[in-house]
Design an enzyme around this catalytic site. Structure first.
Site, PDB file in Angstrom:
ATOM      1  N   CYS A  33       0.632   3.814   4.014  1.00  0.00           N
ATOM      2  CA  CYS A  33       0.159   5.189   4.718  1.00  0.00           C
ATOM      3  C   CYS A  33       1.495   5.457   5.087  1.00  0.00           C
ATOM      4  O   CYS A  33       2.165   5.891   4.884  1.00  0.00           O
ATOM      5  CB  CYS A  33      -1.015   4.848   5.114  1.00  0.00           C
ATOM      6  N   HIS A  79      -5.060   2.312   1.424  1.00  0.00           N
ATOM      7  CA  HIS A  79      -4.959   1.186   2.416  1.00  0.00           C
ATOM      8  C   HIS A  79      -5.423  -0.024   1.577  1.00  0.00           C
ATOM      9  O   HIS A  79      -6.698  -0.453   1.991  1.00  0.00           O
ATOM     10  CB  HIS A  79      -5.786   1.549   3.525  1.00  0.00           C
ATOM     11  N   GLU A 130      -5.270  -3.166   2.652  1.00  0.00           N
ATOM     12  CA  GLU A 130      -5.443  -4.231   3.680  1.00  0.00           C
ATOM     13  C   GLU A 130      -7.204  -3.928   4.257  1.00  0.00           C
ATOM     14  O   GLU A 130      -7.827  -4.582   4.783  1.00  0.00           O
ATOM     15  CB  GLU A 130      -4.553  -3.935   4.992  1.00  0.00           C
TER      16      GLU A 130
END
Ligand SMILES: NC(=O)CC[C@H](N)C(=O)O
Length: 274
Positions: A105, A234, A236
């Site tokens: 991002c 994202h 993660e």
């Protein structure tokens, strides 16, 4: 087996460094340090002590002047206080030695504004693409379906066909002013990740499946080596089934699919003495 040493770069507005570090540890990285940009600039820490650089999400410098714009300027012009060397030289040496870079991002925005991506012909300082304001004019925060390009050289997406990950950004629209750049990205399969229609599995321009109006529905790019990868979603943030929006209604594997990108990176580096 080589050691996997990760530097997760924090500071000046990042806000995903802890989850990103967690994801690297969850897949077995030997060393994961969250390092403030000021530590690199002061020379207290050095990129060459690591082989995997993660650029996490957030709001670098408050997105003033455009997301990651000020951070790109800082990286491009800062000199390490103790040695006087340009910080950019340390970054280019890191790439040259074979390090991996994952930009998530805001980290992806930093990579394109530095010119690290698309990295045609091994040139990592020419800015050919950008990420700009979403067509909706709003901050988009939703989960999206993604198609992985199986022909991409990207290390991080090896073995993956499709992903379902969260996006949360105001400036995620992939653009380039030069149609030839877009053609070359496709020719070299550097358009690794595309927003997709879950019914067809194919790339889409339809909002909100494509949450920002990106050209060619591009959600993530890699460089020709496959070792540099940036994406707006994202990974993660999908490390466990309880992250998934439907986890109370669907039977899901314990591990979130987002960890696969980090595992691919660790397994790649284990086989190489970088
Ligand atoms: N989640 C993020 O990293 C956000 C990136 C950037 N601040 C944007 O809004 O586009």
């Amino acid at each position: 087996m080589a050691q996997v040493k990760v530097l997760v770069l924090a500071g000046f507005g990042t806000n995903c460094e802890r989850e990103t570090a967690y994801a690297c540890r969850a897949v077995g990285a030997d060393r994961v340090d969250i390092v403030h940009q000021a530590e690199l600039i002061h020379g207290d820490r050095r990129l060459d002590d690591f082989n995997f650089l993660c650029l996490p999400g957030g709001f670098l410098d408050g997105d003033n002047l455009g997301a990651a714009q000020a951070a790109a300027h800082r990286f491009r012009h800062a000199r390490v206080k103790t040695t006087g060397e340009p910080l950019m030289e340390q970054l280019l040496a890191f790439i040259k030695k074979g390090g991996l870079i994952l930009g998530i991002c805001n980290g992806f925005q930093l990579m394109v504004k530095l010119g690290l991506l698309p990295g045609f012909d091994g040139l990592y300082t020419q800015r050919l693409v950008s990420l700009t304001y979403n067509d909706s004019g709003r901050f988009e925060d939703r989960w999206v379906w993604l198609k992985v390009n199986p022909q991409s050289p990207c290390i991080f997406t090896r073995g993956l066909e499709r992903l379902y990950l969260p996006v949360r950004h105001g400036e995620g629209k992939f653009v380039t002013l030069d149609e030839k750049v877009l053609e070359r990205l496709k020719e070299e399969n550097l358009h690794t990740l595309q927003y997709a229609d879950p019914q067809t599995g194919e790339p889409t321009q339809t909002y909100p499946l494509n949450p920002n109006g990106s050209m060619a529905a591009i959600a993530g790019l890699c460089d020709p080596t496959g070792r540099l990868f940036g994406l707006m979603p994202h990974p993660e943030a999908f490390n466990h089934r309880t992250n998934h929006p439907a986890w109370t209604r669907e039977s899901l594997p314990e591990e979130g699919l987002g960890l696969s990108l980090f595992r691919n990176a660790v397994e790649y580096l284990r086989q190489r003495d970088v």
